[in-house]
Write an enzyme that holds these catalytic residues in place. Structure first.
Site, PDB file in Angstrom:
ATOM      1  N   SER A 655       2.604  32.680  18.767  1.00  0.00           N
ATOM      2  CA  SER A 655       1.308  32.012  18.637  1.00  0.00           C
ATOM      3  C   SER A 655       0.138  32.981  18.719  1.00  0.00           C
ATOM      4  CB  SER A 655       1.156  30.928  19.720  1.00  0.00           C
ATOM      5  OG  SER A 655       1.166  31.507  21.009  1.00  0.00           O
ATOM      6  N   LYS A 698      -3.931  25.477  25.895  1.00  0.00           N
ATOM      7  CA  LYS A 698      -4.573  26.718  25.496  1.00  0.00           C
ATOM      8  C   LYS A 698      -6.086  26.555  25.406  1.00  0.00           C
ATOM      9  CE  LYS A 698      -0.548  28.451  22.971  1.00  0.00           C
ATOM     10  NZ  LYS A 698       0.049  28.717  21.650  1.00  0.00           N
TER      11      LYS A 698
END
Length: 802
Positions: A655, A698
């Site tokens: 990611s 996140k």
């Protein structure tokens, strides 16, 4: 610019109150059945209905999707309409004592049979002694004894007569008869016998031999008479015994006449009693016997063979049995033969045979947890063996390993008619399916439980019904519709998809219980939205100590993180740290340095063994993307190093590959990147930004970091376009975005991200195949060409020096 700033309403999908047509869950009917698992429900119901060998069910899915509770509820419902299976008893095998017989009777009859056998044994102990205490028995016995005595007297008299005729007297000893010579009717002493002539002695010895032979013949005839007496007494005992007990057995034969196996057992029972009448007559006075206690012990052991071991008792069952075995060890599944210490010896008998889960569930359903079965020694093997052979054969586990060789029982196996429902995760299912050839033959039905379901009005209503069902079942306060709406939003966040609801009901149940606990502390009449919010806050507070430490370190500057300004070759990436019970997003600084060389991209995390396989793959894809974008314009004489700064616990996942590429391109173009923006997303070799997981954590992690140092209105997160539907951000973040204090952007390509991070045009190829002058891509190509020219010049100098 094609990147897009997300609107407030895209950050969170709230549950509208008007979708919930009640005030509290007390007003609606509890949910019946499963919610959101149509595929698994259909497979399970089919597997339960089909009655064929091998069609056992394996329920697979992540923990918390309601597999165990659903299995019990659906089986309980189906089994209620099915017949109650037979009772099973173990009885003594009079022909082969080490092999107890297994007999089946209709439900409830097993208990009755045990009671009837107990009553029979009591009646036998009472009627047999009475029968042998009667005058008729003693009279007939006396007649036989008198006849024997008279016959024996005649024979002995004949023997005496023969002896006298030969001149001898007979003297009986323990070893037989001794002949004593007579002279003038008087016995000859040893001294007188020694004085006789030799010829006379020989004559006496000859006659003595004849007498001895006659005595032997007479004694054989006496023994025959004694044997005849014993036979007559035995026949008399049998006759008296049969007369006293025959009617007792006849009653049982009439009662259980429709069960041939029981009739055969009762006949063997009767014959054994007739063969051991002395055990029931009690002729010996125990108090006068110095070893009466030992005899009593022996008598008790003898009585055991006439008892019945009720192994499976279904008299209280309604429908087929359902057994959920939480400890599926070898003996808990198969049953066992127990032992006890008697006078220093380890012994056993058929009354010590104990049932296992197979016996209790026989004729019905057995629920097992796959992990427990696989971790218990020999349990998986015995489960397969029992299902393949369709019989329950009780065996000692030590016999499989040859550890102990000891005499034991071999109980007759019991036929098995059973449906097994195994519950496990997808990994266990795949391992068993691929590596155990028996598994696919024995578990032909797969019920796959999903972790999410569609978020529709129908499903929201069913979710409310589930809350109502759980509340009423566990005596919780009713939930207000605003609380239900909050729980629906929580479920959507668990699913990480605005179009879905989570089916991880264990976490939803935890939230219900904790919310109700806060309502109880406030003595509220119902659970409101504020109680659900409080429960969620407290769950986080109990587990977010490490997150707070990280944010403090960012605020204090211990963790170096720039949240404003611009830097070349530096970007903020987002990762997720999972501590089991709590997961949070943590921003990290990624730096890149580029210089002339031929080593390509150096992943410092990989070189230091701190990089996982997926992260390594992401870096390799990054290399492919870089080559595709610029390799056709110039040779890639490049060495670049990438690093997650202040990362000491390892890195995995892809990611951050987009952030790494932006950082690398910044270093090559020498164009600074905005430090107030954090990036998450993976890339492919075509330069497209791909979605990632944990997006809410996140974004919220970076928001908390910015909040710790102060929100300035320019800070924000860049995420993949496809992750828009995964956003279910906390209300605090949504409010900050609405107030203009925080920003969230969605991008599709690398160029869009570059433009957003630099404020410059990334540049697209024109018809001639060149990038626009002054664009970022054009600057990168120039730097690579410069590296190439330098490398070529150095190579030329080396050739010239040679």
């Amino acid at each position: 610019m094609s990147w897009e700033k997300l609107k407030t309403e895209e950050l969170r999908l709230s549950c509208k109150i008007d979708q919930i047509g009640f005030e509290t869950t007390a007003e609606i009917d509890p949910l019946e059945g499963m919610i959101g698992q149509e595929r698994a429900v259909k497979a399970t119901e089919f597997g339960l209905r089909i009655k064929r060998p091998g069609y056992n069910i394996f329920m697979t899915g992540l923990t918390g999707t309601g597999k165990s509770s659903y299995a019990q509820s659906v089986i309980r419902k189906i089994s209620a309409d099915e017949p109650v299976p037979d009772d099973w008893v173990y009885v003594y095998n009079f022909e082969h004592p080490s092999e107890p017989l297994a007999l089946n009777l209709p439900a409830g009859k097993g208990y009755d049979f045990c009671r009837h056998i107990e009553e029979l044994l009591d009646d036998l102990k009472e009627s047999i002694p009475k029968a042998f205490d009667g005058e008729e028995y003693e009279k007939q016995k006396s007649v036989f004894v008198k006849e024997f005595q008279e016959a024996r007297g005649v024979l002995l008299e004949e023997l005496n007569k023969v002896a006298l005729e030969q001149g001898f007297a007979l003297k009986r000893t323990s070893s037989g008869f001794v002949t004593i010579p007579l002279k003038d009717g008087e016995q000859i002493s040893e001294e007188d016998y020694a004085k006789l002539e030799h010829q006379e002695k020989e004559e006496l010895e000859k006659k003595s031999t004849e007498v001895q032979l006659k005595a032997m013949e007479i004694m054989r005839r006496v023994q025959r008479v004694e044997k005849e007496l014993k036979e007559k007494l035995k026949e008399l005992d049998q006759k008296i015994g049969l007369a006293s007990i025959g009617h007792l057995f006849s009653e049982l034969v009439e009662l259980y006449g429709q069960y041939p196996a029981l009739l055969k057992y009762l006949e063997a029972f009767k014959q054994d009693v007739l063969s051991n009448l002395a055990d029931f007559r009690g002729e010996e006075d125990e108090q006068q016997n110095a070893m009466f206690w030992l005899r009593r012990q022996s008598q008790e052991q003898a009585d055991l063979r006439y008892t019945v071991n009720l192994l499976v008792d279904n008299r209280e069952n309604e429908g087929a049995p359902m057994v959920y075995e939480t400890n599926p060890s070898y003996y808990n599944l198969l049953g066992r033969v127990e032992y006890e210490n008697r006078f220093g010896m380890v012994v056993t008998d058929f009354s010590m045979i104990k049932p296992g889960a197979f016996h209790k569930a026989n004729g019905g359903y057995l629920i097992l947890q796959a992990r427990d079965v696989l971790t218990a020694m020999q349990s998986w093997d015995v489960l397969k063996r029992v299902l393949k052979t369709a019989e329950i054969r009780i065996e000692n586990i030590s016999e499989h390993f040859g550890l102990v060789a000891m005499a034991t029982l071999r109980p007759q196996p019991i036929p098995l008619n059973l449906k097994v429902v195994m519950i496990g995760n997808p990994y266990i299912y795949q391992v068993l399916y691929h590596y155990d050839e028996d598994f696919r033959k024995l578990f032909k039905i797969k019920a796959d439980f999903d972790v999410e379901m569609e978020r529709s009005e129908d499903k929201i209503v069913k979710m409310a019904g589930f809350i109502s069902s759980y509340s009423s079942k566990h005596q919780l306060r009713p939930f207000h519709r605003e609380a239900v709406a909050k729980i629906v939003e929580f479920s959507t966040r668990l699913a990480e998809n605005q179009d879905k609801l989570s089916t991880r009901f264990n976490e939803i149940v935890d939230l219900l219980c904790e919310s109700e606990a806060w309502a109880e502390l406030e003595n509220a009449d119902y659970v409101g939205r504020e109680h659900v919010n409080k429960a969620l806050e407290e769950v986080v507070y109990r587990s977010n100590k490490y997150e707070q430490k990280v944010m403090e370190a960012i605020k204090e500057g211990t963790i170096l993180l720039d949240l404003e300004g611009e830097k070349v070759g530096q970007v903020n990436a987002l990762s997720v740290q999972n501590h089991g019970d709590y997961m949070f997003g943590r921003p990290s600084r990624i730096t890149a340095s580029t210089y002339l060389g031929r080593k390509g991209i150096i992943n410092i995390e990989r070189e230091s063994d701190l990089s996982g396989n997926i992260h390594n793959k992401g870096v390799l894809i990054l290399s492919g993307c870089l080559g595709m974008r610029y390799g056709s314009k110039t040779q890639m004489n490049l060495t670049a190093s990438l690093c997650f700064e202040q990362s000491y616990g390892g890195v995995d996942g892809d990611s951050a590959s987009a952030a790494e590429l932006f950082c690398l391109l910044s270093s090559l173009s020498e164009v600074p990147l905005r430090q107030d923006l954090a990036v998450t997303g993976s890339i492919n070799q075509k330069g497209e930004i791909q979605p990632v997981g944990g997006i809410n954590s996140k974004v919220e992690g970076y928001f908390q970091a910015c909040k710790a140092v102060g929100l300035n209105g320019s800070q924000g997160v860049i995420l993949p376009e496809q992750n828009r539907r995964n956003l279910m951000l906390k209300q605090e973040v949504v409010e900050a975005v609405e107030a203009g204090l925080f920003n969230i952007y969605a991008i599709k390509t690398v160029d869009e991200g570059l433009e957003l991070l630099t404020g410059l045009d990334a540049g697209k190829l024109d018809e001639a195949g060149n990038y626009p002058e002054g664009s970022i891509n054009e600057l990168i190509v120039k730097k690579l060409q410069q590296f190439n020219e330098t490398m070529s010049s150095e190579n030329s100098d080396k050739e010239g020096s040679k």
